[in-house]
Design an enzyme around this catalytic site. Structure first.
Site, PDB file in Angstrom:
ATOM      1  N   ASP A 137      -1.993   1.942  -4.872  1.00 39.72           N
ATOM      2  CA  ASP A 137      -3.275   2.335  -4.296  1.00 39.72           C
ATOM      3  C   ASP A 137      -4.319   1.252  -4.567  1.00 39.72           C
ATOM      4  O   ASP A 137      -4.219   0.495  -5.547  1.00 39.72           O
ATOM      5  CB  ASP A 137      -3.753   3.655  -4.895  1.00 39.72           C
TER       6      ASP A 137
ATOM      7  N   HIS B 201       0.811  -1.213   0.000  1.00 45.13           N
ATOM      8  CA  HIS B 201       0.000   0.000   0.000  1.00 45.13           C
ATOM      9  C   HIS B 201       0.848   1.269   0.000  1.00 45.13           C
ATOM     10  O   HIS B 201       0.323   2.364  -0.224  1.00 45.13           O
ATOM     11  CB  HIS B 201      -0.958   0.008   1.198  1.00 45.13           C
TER      12      HIS B 201
END
Length: 451
Positions: free
Chosen positions: A427, A423
């Site tokens: 995204d 992450h």
């Protein structure tokens, strides 16, 4: 007589120490020149150490799992004549015939377990995996059970018409499920004491009393070699990478039908599984999502996005999970990919994969095949930023539009596709968009062969 100290040579650029994976000798053993001494593991490969002299082993540096510094004494060998002690360790390669690089698997090419005698540090189980040889370890080849209190009389012969026993003894034996013909006794008839002895020592005859525990003896296994490397890498990945996983259902009915047609006309080419076709789809969609085909150096704060797809393929081996890499997968057709998958999987299983075939991946695929389950949350192969996990194909009824309008219920082959991403780099929207693009390609498989 003279003593020769075999020092651990420089076995890799930037390596300061190596782990003892297994000994091939014990103190007191005779070793010939070029004979095997030990397997040593670095971050990149397992290297087999060979003796430059002949003699008797008198000292070993440690036990499997211990770290030995480069240049430190690994083995001391007593020789019959004077030998020249090297001034400094040499690098593995053509200049040093005393060592030979072998595959990364800690059980690569290992055939013989360490010989017994003083200095044995570990016993080896099937496949060469080291087992801790502490006093708590229970041998699987223990001698048959025997106790001096057990009756020594011969059991009644199976051909006898009957066994002498009181009604109470017969009733008890029936309740316990014991065949009286198998009970040893030293008197004219079987007594309760004979049943008690049979219950205590009958396991040697294959008897297990009702409700007896099926538990096996506890076993302590030292985590060393490849297993420890896997543990360290997985812990580092979970510690440093904020994972998130996205799962999507994909209809592979048309893909499976096309795969069957391709296999029917494959000729001498290898049989196609779903994996090569999935890899083709992955390679075709990655150019639009370069943030997924990348490696993140979190210490330098740099993300490298790759133009080529060097696809890691998680493979289960006796030594543990290994990830051989298919180089330039984007340039291969499905049959070339199938051949490379077979070759790399076999090399990993047999411990013959080269170090360069086990590093440098840019994205990884992990599949459990028919054991794939409903969904998985695969762990990223750090420093990569994404890993894709296809799950098991299942058949279920689905609603499908009729050509003339309306809907009908049909049987479809469905698969859940999981993707875990870093992450910090990827995204959630990007990961979901990528899987949706992958889904469109897989559900229209003719596009896999379109220019």
């Amino acid at each position: 007589m003279a003593r020769f100290s075999f020092r651990l040579p420089d076995i890799g650029e930037g390596i300061s120490e190596a782990e003892i994976v297994a000994w091939h000798v014990a103190v007191g053993d005779r070793v010939e020149e070029d004979g095997r001494l030990a397997d040593m593991m670095t971050d990149k490969a397992t290297v087999e150490m060979e003796s430059p002299v002949a003699g008797t082993v008198v000292e070993l540096a440690g036990e499997p799992g211990d770290q030995v510094a480069i240049g430190a004494t690994l083995v001391v060998i007593e020789t019959e004549g004077e030998v020249v002690q090297p001034a400094e360790p040499e690098r593995v390669g053509a200049e040093n015939p005393g060592v030979e690089e072998v595959a990364t698997s800690p059980v690569a090419e290992r055939q013989d377990p360490p010989r017994g005698g003083e200095g044995d540090h570990a016993q080896h189980g099937e496949g060469g995996a080291p087992l801790d040889a502490t006093p708590n370890h229970v041998s699987q080849e223990a001698a048959p059970l025997h106790h001096p209190a057990a009756p020594d009389g011969p059991p009644p012969r199976a051909g006898e018409d009957k066994v002498l026993a009181s009604p109470a003894v017969r009733a008890r034996a029936k309740d316990l499920g014991i065949d009286l013909f198998t009970v040893r006794h030293d008197g004219p008839h079987i007594r309760h004491a004979d049943l008690d002895a049979f219950l205590r020592y009958g396991s040697a005859q294959g008897y297990r009393a009702p409700n007896a525990s099926r538990a096996r003896a506890d076993e302590t296994v030292k985590v060393i070699g490849m297993r420890r490397r896997i543990a360290e890498n997985m812990a580092a990945a979970k510690r440093h990478i904020p994972h998130f996983t996205y799962v999507e259902e994909i209809d592979v009915t048309a893909l499976e039908a096309m795969r069957a047609d391709l296999n029917a006309a494959r000729g001498q080419r290898p049989k196609l599984t779903m994996l090569p076709l999935l890899i083709v789809a992955i390679c075709l969609t990655l150019p639009d999502f370069p943030m997924l085909n990348a490696r993140y150096d979190d210490e330098a704060g740099v993300v490298t996005r790759f133009g080529s797809v060097h696809l890691g393929m998680a493979a289960q081996t006796d030594a543990g999970l290994m990830v051989p890499v298919i180089r330039d997968a984007q340039d291969m057709n499905p049959w070339q990919l199938a051949s490379e998958i077979i070759r790399l999987a076999e090399a990993a299983r047999t411990g013959k994969a080269k170090s360069e075939e086990l590093s440098g991946g840019t994205i990884t695929v992990t599949s459990l095949g028919p054991l794939g389950g409903i969904a998985t949350t695969p762990v990223i192969n750090r420093p990569e930023v994404a890993i894709i996990g296809p799950n098991r194909i299942v058949e279920r009824p689905v609603f499908r539009a009729r050509p003339g309008g309306g809907e009908e219920i049909v049987k479809a082959k469905l698969i859940n596709l999981s993707i875990s991403c870093d992450h910090r780099v990827v995204d959630g929207h990007d990961a979901a968009s990528y899987v949706q693009a992958l889904k469109r390609l897989i559900e229209t498989p003719v596009l896999l062969f379109a220019d």
